[in-house]
Write an enzyme that holds these catalytic residues in place. Structure first.
Site, mmCIF file in Angstrom:
data_model
loop_
_atom_site.group_PDB
_atom_site.id
_atom_site.type_symbol
_atom_site.label_atom_id
_atom_site.label_comp_id
_atom_site.label_asym_id
_atom_site.label_seq_id
_atom_site.Cartn_x
_atom_site.Cartn_y
_atom_site.Cartn_z
ATOM 1 N N THR A 1 35.558 55.133 34.931
ATOM 2 C CA THR A 1 36.411 53.990 35.304
ATOM 3 C C THR A 1 35.598 52.921 36.029
ATOM 4 O OG1 THR A 1 37.163 54.980 37.412
ATOM 5 C CG2 THR A 1 38.465 55.483 35.462
ATOM 6 N N GLU B 1 35.102 43.182 46.798
ATOM 7 C CA GLU B 1 34.873 44.358 47.640
ATOM 8 C C GLU B 1 33.451 44.845 47.433
ATOM 9 O OE1 GLU B 1 37.934 46.664 44.982
ATOM 10 O OE2 GLU B 1 36.799 48.081 46.155
ATOM 11 N N CYS C 1 40.856 45.984 45.734
ATOM 12 C CA CYS C 1 41.158 45.176 44.541
ATOM 13 C C CYS C 1 42.170 44.064 44.817
ATOM 14 C CB CYS C 1 41.685 46.062 43.419
ATOM 15 S SG CYS C 1 40.490 47.265 42.879
ATOM 16 N N HIS D 1 47.643 45.601 37.955
ATOM 17 C CA HIS D 1 46.233 45.896 38.238
ATOM 18 C C HIS D 1 45.814 47.033 37.303
ATOM 19 C CE1 HIS D 1 42.529 47.015 40.016
ATOM 20 N NE2 HIS D 1 42.985 48.133 40.553
HETATM 21 P P1 HMG Z 1 40.190 63.217 36.097
HETATM 22 O O1 HMG Z 1 40.719 64.241 37.029
HETATM 23 O O2 HMG Z 1 38.794 63.408 35.609
HETATM 24 O O3 HMG Z 1 41.079 63.099 34.815
HETATM 25 O O4 HMG Z 1 40.268 61.816 36.808
HETATM 26 P P2 HMG Z 1 42.453 63.844 34.434
HETATM 27 O O5 HMG Z 1 42.217 65.309 34.290
HETATM 28 O O6 HMG Z 1 43.543 63.380 35.349
HETATM 29 O O7 HMG Z 1 42.675 63.217 32.990
HETATM 30 C C1 HMG Z 1 42.973 61.865 32.834
HETATM 31 C C2 HMG Z 1 43.985 61.721 31.713
HETATM 32 O O8 HMG Z 1 43.331 62.105 30.489
HETATM 33 C C3 HMG Z 1 45.189 62.642 31.852
HETATM 34 O O9 HMG Z 1 46.291 61.895 31.353
HETATM 35 C C4 HMG Z 1 44.858 63.793 30.916
HETATM 36 O O10 HMG Z 1 46.013 64.474 30.424
HETATM 37 C C5 HMG Z 1 44.164 63.048 29.797
HETATM 38 P P3 HMG Z 1 47.612 61.706 32.262
HETATM 39 O O11 HMG Z 1 48.115 63.072 32.565
HETATM 40 O O12 HMG Z 1 47.170 60.998 33.515
HETATM 41 O O13 HMG Z 1 48.513 60.871 31.405
HETATM 42 N N1 HMG Z 1 43.249 63.870 28.978
HETATM 43 C C6 HMG Z 1 43.132 63.730 27.636
HETATM 44 N N2 HMG Z 1 43.768 62.912 26.767
HETATM 45 C C7 HMG Z 1 43.398 62.998 25.447
HETATM 46 N N3 HMG Z 1 42.448 63.860 24.999
HETATM 47 C C8 HMG Z 1 41.811 64.700 25.843
HETATM 48 C C9 HMG Z 1 42.157 64.646 27.234
HETATM 49 N N4 HMG Z 1 41.702 65.302 28.326
HETATM 50 C C10 HMG Z 1 42.392 64.826 29.388
HETATM 51 N N5 HMG Z 1 40.872 65.541 25.394
HETATM 52 C C11 HMG Z 1 40.897 59.659 37.592
HETATM 53 C C12 HMG Z 1 40.960 60.637 36.418
HETATM 54 C C13 HMG Z 1 41.579 58.370 37.165
HETATM 55 C C14 HMG Z 1 41.631 60.256 38.789
HETATM 56 C C15 HMG Z 1 39.406 59.408 37.939
HETATM 57 O O14 HMG Z 1 38.755 58.762 36.857
HETATM 58 C C16 HMG Z 1 39.193 58.561 39.189
HETATM 59 O O15 HMG Z 1 39.128 59.100 40.292
HETATM 60 N N6 HMG Z 1 39.063 57.194 39.044
HETATM 61 C C17 HMG Z 1 38.873 56.297 40.181
HETATM 62 C C18 HMG Z 1 40.134 56.057 40.977
HETATM 63 C C19 HMG Z 1 41.143 55.190 40.225
HETATM 64 O O16 HMG Z 1 40.832 54.498 39.278
HETATM 65 N N7 HMG Z 1 42.405 55.191 40.715
HETATM 66 C C20 HMG Z 1 43.462 54.376 40.140
HETATM 67 C C21 HMG Z 1 44.566 54.005 41.140
HETATM 68 S S1 HMG Z 1 43.879 53.263 42.631
HETATM 69 C C22 HMG Z 1 43.447 51.651 42.138
HETATM 70 O O17 HMG Z 1 43.846 51.203 41.119
HETATM 71 C C23 HMG Z 1 42.525 50.898 43.044
HETATM 72 C C24 HMG Z 1 41.070 50.823 42.573
HETATM 73 O O18 HMG Z 1 40.951 49.900 41.502
HETATM 74 C C25 HMG Z 1 40.150 50.451 43.730
HETATM 75 C C26 HMG Z 1 40.466 49.247 44.582
HETATM 76 O O19 HMG Z 1 41.607 48.900 44.905
HETATM 77 O O20 HMG Z 1 39.497 48.670 45.022
HETATM 78 C C27 HMG Z 1 40.567 52.160 42.067
#
Ligand code: HMG
Length: 412
Positions: free
Chosen positions: A159, A84, A116, A243
């Protein structure tokens, strides 16, 4: 039945020479490192310089898979690059890779794109090509190659990652046989993650993308189960591979997988059910997430990087056992399928282990990382790029600039 043993015969990973440690990123962004290390499950992420692109990583991984498994380039009759992060709106990455790997002119060559999911699309197309009798004894080479970039100070920044996984598909697979009767597909138009033609960076509705991923897992699983869900029972599986955009996502996926099998949500007050989830995750998922934790998201290759991690452990007791694979591509498209670890797989462990290369990577400081990100913005427009500017001194193939609209590659 003819060709029931089609599957993966060779595997290799190749990635950038530099990485960023998640503790350095956390310090620079004023974030508790626990969020990245435990909340997302990431330790490091590979950072591609402007001289390392989808083509150079694909060639490195492809060459390694052929050499390590003793496959002559002349045996390849189909080459598919799933990506991609292509380098041209028209010309496929695959055709550069075809030349640079010295493949036969009588080879079907193309690029697949569905976020992906692109490499899984290539893998299933290759299986079909062999099963349809078109291969005439030849093999397919499927390469997943990507640079995951969300940009500085975005929620997606921790990420990111970059790398390529090459797999050779044949009717005598030495690693993993794929069962063509247990494939399930799922598609739904959603705006969870996308990258418009004018942007180098992906746009993501991060939390929604997690929901879309889990919904697609359920949809693809039901399609694979068809009328015989017992053939997908978790008890039968030695490992569940997902994935992995970040390690914690695989845990969320496994939780969902248990719920799908259970027929509904695990009650939050059911301590026994949660103990079963923890034990199942520790046994069937966590042991093969180390490479994903140290490389980051490599988009199309992420699922197959987890497969490499499993196979490099050389567990003879896994030979003949079944594993599930779930591929998700945003937008969205997904496949859930089941494979069987081949009888000879444990003997191939050393051939596919990328640890020595990962150990040789150099840790960037945050200023170097931010400079690389800034210079990557204009890398396509620069006439001459010098790999030594980025400390790329281990040799290999690099992108060295674009002259008169032609991308140029050279070995350093
Ligand atoms: P965010 O809002 O910054 O993070 O974004 P959060 O507030 O959701 O925190 C993440 C986790 O850390 C949470 O755990 C928190 O509790 C924990 P969860 O509730 O999920 O179990 N946390 C802590 N843990 C320990 N100590 C601390 C602490 N603070 C918080 N101090 C998000 C996270 C993944 C949404 C962001 O990074 C993002 O937008 N990433 C990109 C999108 C993505 O990866 N999506 C995944 C699904 S889609 C997919 O897989 C396809 C993709 O690969 C693309 C494609 O297909 O081409 C992305």
């Amino acid at each position: 039945m003819h060709n029931t043993h089609v599957g993966i015969d060779a595997l290799a990973f190749a990635g950038p020479e530099h990485y960023l440690d998640m503790t350095d990123l956390a310090a620079a962004r004023g974030v508790d490192p626990g969020k990245y290390l435990h909340g997302l499950g990431q330790k490091q992420m590979a950072i591609a310089t402007p001289c390392e692109d989808t083509v150079t990583m694909a060639v490195a991984a492809g060459a390694r898979a052929l050499a390590a498994f003793g496959i002559d380039p002349g045996e390849i009759g189909t080459l598919i690059v799933g990506t991609e992060t292509g380098i041209d709106h028209s010309k496929p990455v695959a055709v550069y890779v075809h030349e640079l790997l010295g493949l036969s002119r009588n080879c079907r060559t193309f690029e697949t794109k569905h976020a992906c999911y692109g490499a899984m699309a290539g893998l299933t197309a290759s299986i079909d090509w062999i099963a349809a009798g078109r291969a005439r004894g030849r093999k397919a080479l499927v390469i997943a190659s990507d640079i995951a970039r969300y940009g500085l100070e975005t929620p997606g920044e921790p990420t990111q990652g970059a790398g390529a996984v090459a797999m050779v598909v044949s009717d005598r697979p030495r690693l993993l046989e794929l069962d063509r009767t247990r494939f399930g597909d799922y598609t739904r138009q959603v705006m969870d993650f996308w990258r418009p033609l004018y942007s180098k960076y992906a746009l993501a509705d991060g939390h929604y993308s997690i929901e879309c991923y889990l919904d697609a897992l359920e949809g693809a699983w039901h399609d694979a189960a068809n009328d015989t869900p017992q053939t997908l029972a978790l008890d039968r599986l030695a490992a569940c591979l997902y994935h992995v955009p970040f390690v914690k996502m695989a845990r969320k996926a496994h939780h969902k997988h248990l719920e799908i099998e259970h027929g509904g949500p695990l009650p939050s007050d059911d301590a026994q059910a949660h103990a079963r989830l923890n034990a199942s995750y520790a046994e069937k998922v966590a042991p093969w997430l180390e490479l994903n934790a140290t490389v980051g998201n490599i988009y199309t290759g992420s699922l197959f990087l987890a497969l490499i991690d499993l196979l490099r452990q050389g567990r003879a007791s896994f030979e003949g056992r079944e594993v599930s694979l779930f591929s998700y591509g945003s937008g969205c498209g997904a496949t859930f399928c089941v494979g069987r670890i081949a009888a000879s797989a444990a003997r191939q462990a050393a051939a596919l282990d990328p640890q020595a290369d990962l150990d040789a990577r150099r840790r960037l400081d945050i200023d170097e990382y931010e400079r690389i990100m800034a210079e990557s913005e204009t890398g396509d427009l620069v006439e001459t790029l010098d790999p030594s500017r980025y400390g790329l001194d281990r040799g290999g193939l690099f992108y060295v600039g674009t002259r008169e609209h032609v991308r140029r590659y050279a070995r350093a």
